[in-house]
Scaffold this motif. Sequence first.
Motif, mmCIF file in Angstrom:
data_model
loop_
_atom_site.group_PDB
_atom_site.id
_atom_site.type_symbol
_atom_site.label_atom_id
_atom_site.label_comp_id
_atom_site.label_asym_id
_atom_site.label_seq_id
_atom_site.Cartn_x
_atom_site.Cartn_y
_atom_site.Cartn_z
ATOM 1 N N ASP A 172 0.661 -1.243 0.237
ATOM 2 C CA ASP A 172 0.159 0.162 -0.448
ATOM 3 C C ASP A 172 0.930 0.757 0.566
ATOM 4 N N ASP A 173 1.949 1.154 0.771
ATOM 5 C CA ASP A 173 2.953 2.453 0.704
ATOM 6 C C ASP A 173 4.137 2.210 0.935
ATOM 7 N N LEU A 174 4.742 1.191 0.125
ATOM 8 C CA LEU A 174 6.130 0.755 -0.219
ATOM 9 C C LEU A 174 6.123 0.656 -1.188
ATOM 10 N N VAL A 175 7.633 1.453 -1.604
ATOM 11 C CA VAL A 175 7.860 1.528 -3.311
ATOM 12 C C VAL A 175 9.529 0.448 -2.668
ATOM 13 N N ARG A 200 18.043 -0.987 3.395
ATOM 14 C CA ARG A 200 18.162 -0.789 2.185
ATOM 15 C C ARG A 200 19.284 -1.462 2.064
ATOM 16 N N GLU A 201 20.627 -1.744 0.847
ATOM 17 C CA GLU A 201 21.474 -2.413 0.966
ATOM 18 C C GLU A 201 22.648 -1.959 -0.161
ATOM 19 N N ILE A 256 13.721 -0.099 -0.302
ATOM 20 C CA ILE A 256 12.265 -0.322 0.189
ATOM 21 C C ILE A 256 11.943 0.725 0.292
ATOM 22 N N ALA A 257 11.254 1.880 0.184
ATOM 23 C CA ALA A 257 10.484 3.126 0.896
ATOM 24 C C ALA A 257 9.454 3.108 1.049
ATOM 25 N N ARG A 258 9.106 3.633 2.561
ATOM 26 C CA ARG A 258 7.574 4.178 2.720
ATOM 27 C C ARG A 258 7.327 5.002 2.589
ATOM 28 N N THR A 289 19.437 -6.863 -9.288
ATOM 29 C CA THR A 289 19.507 -8.382 -7.785
ATOM 30 C C THR A 289 18.447 -8.585 -7.926
ATOM 31 N N TYR A 290 18.682 -9.982 -7.154
ATOM 32 C CA TYR A 290 17.091 -10.429 -6.885
ATOM 33 C C TYR A 290 15.699 -9.627 -6.366
ATOM 34 N N VAL A 291 14.731 -10.451 -5.778
ATOM 35 C CA VAL A 291 14.133 -8.798 -5.485
ATOM 36 C C VAL A 291 13.494 -10.130 -3.918
ATOM 37 N N ARG A 292 14.611 -10.843 -4.050
ATOM 38 C CA ARG A 292 13.868 -11.942 -2.430
ATOM 39 C C ARG A 292 15.180 -11.330 -0.998
ATOM 40 N N PRO A 293 15.883 -10.927 -1.428
ATOM 41 C CA PRO A 293 17.037 -10.930 -0.701
ATOM 42 C C PRO A 293 16.270 -9.370 0.176
ATOM 43 N N ALA A 294 15.814 -8.883 -0.433
ATOM 44 C CA ALA A 294 14.512 -7.149 -0.304
ATOM 45 C C ALA A 294 14.127 -7.582 1.190
ATOM 46 N N VAL A 295 12.799 -8.057 -0.056
ATOM 47 C CA VAL A 295 11.584 -8.184 0.884
ATOM 48 C C VAL A 295 11.799 -9.221 2.048
ATOM 49 N N ASP A 296 12.900 -10.517 1.953
ATOM 50 C CA ASP A 296 13.191 -10.547 3.214
ATOM 51 C C ASP A 296 13.941 -9.965 4.185
ATOM 52 N N HIS A 297 14.707 -8.988 4.053
ATOM 53 C CA HIS A 297 15.442 -7.911 4.762
ATOM 54 C C HIS A 297 14.197 -6.841 5.221
ATOM 55 N N TYR A 298 13.157 -6.639 4.666
ATOM 56 C CA TYR A 298 11.872 -5.506 5.369
ATOM 57 C C TYR A 298 11.448 -6.289 6.191
ATOM 58 N N CYS A 299 10.396 -7.981 5.672
ATOM 59 C CA CYS A 299 10.295 -8.526 7.150
ATOM 60 C C CYS A 299 10.940 -8.605 8.161
ATOM 61 N N SER A 300 12.043 -9.030 8.305
ATOM 62 C CA SER A 300 13.002 -8.859 8.996
ATOM 63 C C SER A 300 12.576 -7.589 10.443
ATOM 64 N N VAL A 301 12.522 -6.554 9.823
ATOM 65 C CA VAL A 301 12.946 -5.541 10.427
ATOM 66 C C VAL A 301 10.947 -4.327 10.394
ATOM 67 N N ALA A 302 10.069 -5.493 9.596
ATOM 68 C CA ALA A 302 8.810 -4.607 9.720
ATOM 69 C C ALA A 302 7.642 -5.628 9.638
ATOM 70 N N GLY A 303 6.532 -5.068 8.753
ATOM 71 C CA GLY A 303 5.573 -6.805 8.716
ATOM 72 C C GLY A 303 4.484 -6.047 8.173
ATOM 73 N N SER A 304 4.263 -7.338 7.154
ATOM 74 C CA SER A 304 2.997 -6.949 6.496
ATOM 75 C C SER A 304 2.793 -7.903 5.645
ATOM 76 N N GLN A 305 1.167 -8.073 5.354
ATOM 77 C CA GLN A 305 0.198 -9.200 5.306
ATOM 78 C C GLN A 305 1.312 -9.580 3.792
ATOM 79 N N ARG A 306 0.565 -8.978 3.167
ATOM 80 C CA ARG A 306 0.833 -9.195 1.421
ATOM 81 C C ARG A 306 2.027 -9.447 1.165
ATOM 82 N N LEU A 307 2.964 -8.522 2.142
ATOM 83 C CA LEU A 307 4.301 -9.393 1.552
ATOM 84 C C LEU A 307 5.359 -10.365 2.703
ATOM 85 N N CYS A 308 5.318 -10.145 3.611
ATOM 86 C CA CYS A 308 5.424 -11.151 4.322
ATOM 87 C C CYS A 308 4.810 -12.374 5.286
ATOM 88 N N GLY A 309 3.307 -12.212 5.187
ATOM 89 C CA GLY A 309 2.525 -13.059 5.469
ATOM 90 C C GLY A 309 1.825 -13.443 6.813
#
Length: 335
Positions: free
Chosen positions: A127-130, A176-177, A190-192, A306-326
């Motif tokens: 919803d609010d993540l790029v 970010r990495e 990933i920016a909010r 860059t593969y997308v999975r490292p970015a999503v895994d990083h985000y899910c480790s510090v935040a949380g989202s039903q869409r991205l992290c289940g």
Amino acid sequence: MRITRIPLRRKLFGALLCSVSVAACGPAPEMDPVDEKSPELGAEQQEVIYGADHRTDVYAYTASAALRQRAEKSTVALMRPSALNTSNPNNITFNASTLQSAYNLCSTQRFLSDPTPAFCSGTLIDDDLVLTAGHCISTSDCSNTRFVFNFYRTSASGLQTVTTQDVFSCQSIVARELGTVNGRNLDYAIARLDRPATPRFEPAPIRPGSAALPVNTGVSVIGSGSGIPFKIDDGGWVRDARSGTVDYFIANTDTFGGNSGSGVYENDNFTVAGILVRGETDYVNQGSCRVVNQCTDTGCRGEDITYVRPAVDHYCSVAGSQRLCGTTEPPPPPP
């Protein structure tokens, strides 16, 4: 390639801007017409075409309704506030040179009259993540970055109307990495946004799993190569999956500086598989002007994604989202 090309002629906004090469660069406060892509760790490069030029304007793209929808509803251009003329909030215009003027292109080249206000590209993934490239944005320049939807042509001479509803500010960088981490060369952010972009716009789905893409997998890119209105390139394919590290893959996409941060989709179901970050030199001199660098489909160095999975895994480790992290549960506290 389509790595973020950030003009070297102007002040670089903090990080080292790598022109059109394999260097990972950070965006400049003002972009110059010198191509730049994210450095692989520091070289210069520009845009390039592999085989036939597959770049297509959104209005003219008919091969896939899903990809066209990704362009219209999920893609953003990263711009500086100074690139936007908001005197009419219902019809924003752009303070930017034409592509021909910005890059001194020869009259034989394509898209010459397109404006060039964007310095990178990105994809709405929640919803609010790029999602974009790490060299495109950092915490220090978050407040000086705007995310602009609807930056595409509706005809050969017309642009989609952009209003203040289509322009978002950066609230924070949540993941970010940029550089080598545990032997993996990563470049993502990933920016909010300052407010949700939905339901006006739609998040693009992320490719599930963490497996490397098979070699020869077809891929598509959507973004603002060289800063111009969104183009769709669906003619690329994976040349090297780097299955041993699964940090980035190499493909022959027709991408340029400004494409840095672009979402790269696998062509089976058009989920985001990666982020365009580095590539081959984009433009070369031809007499007194410049032309797009031309490579064979298997020639030159290819474009790094860059593969997308490292970015999503990083985000899910510090935040949380039903869409991205289940999950809607908050992440565990750090150890």
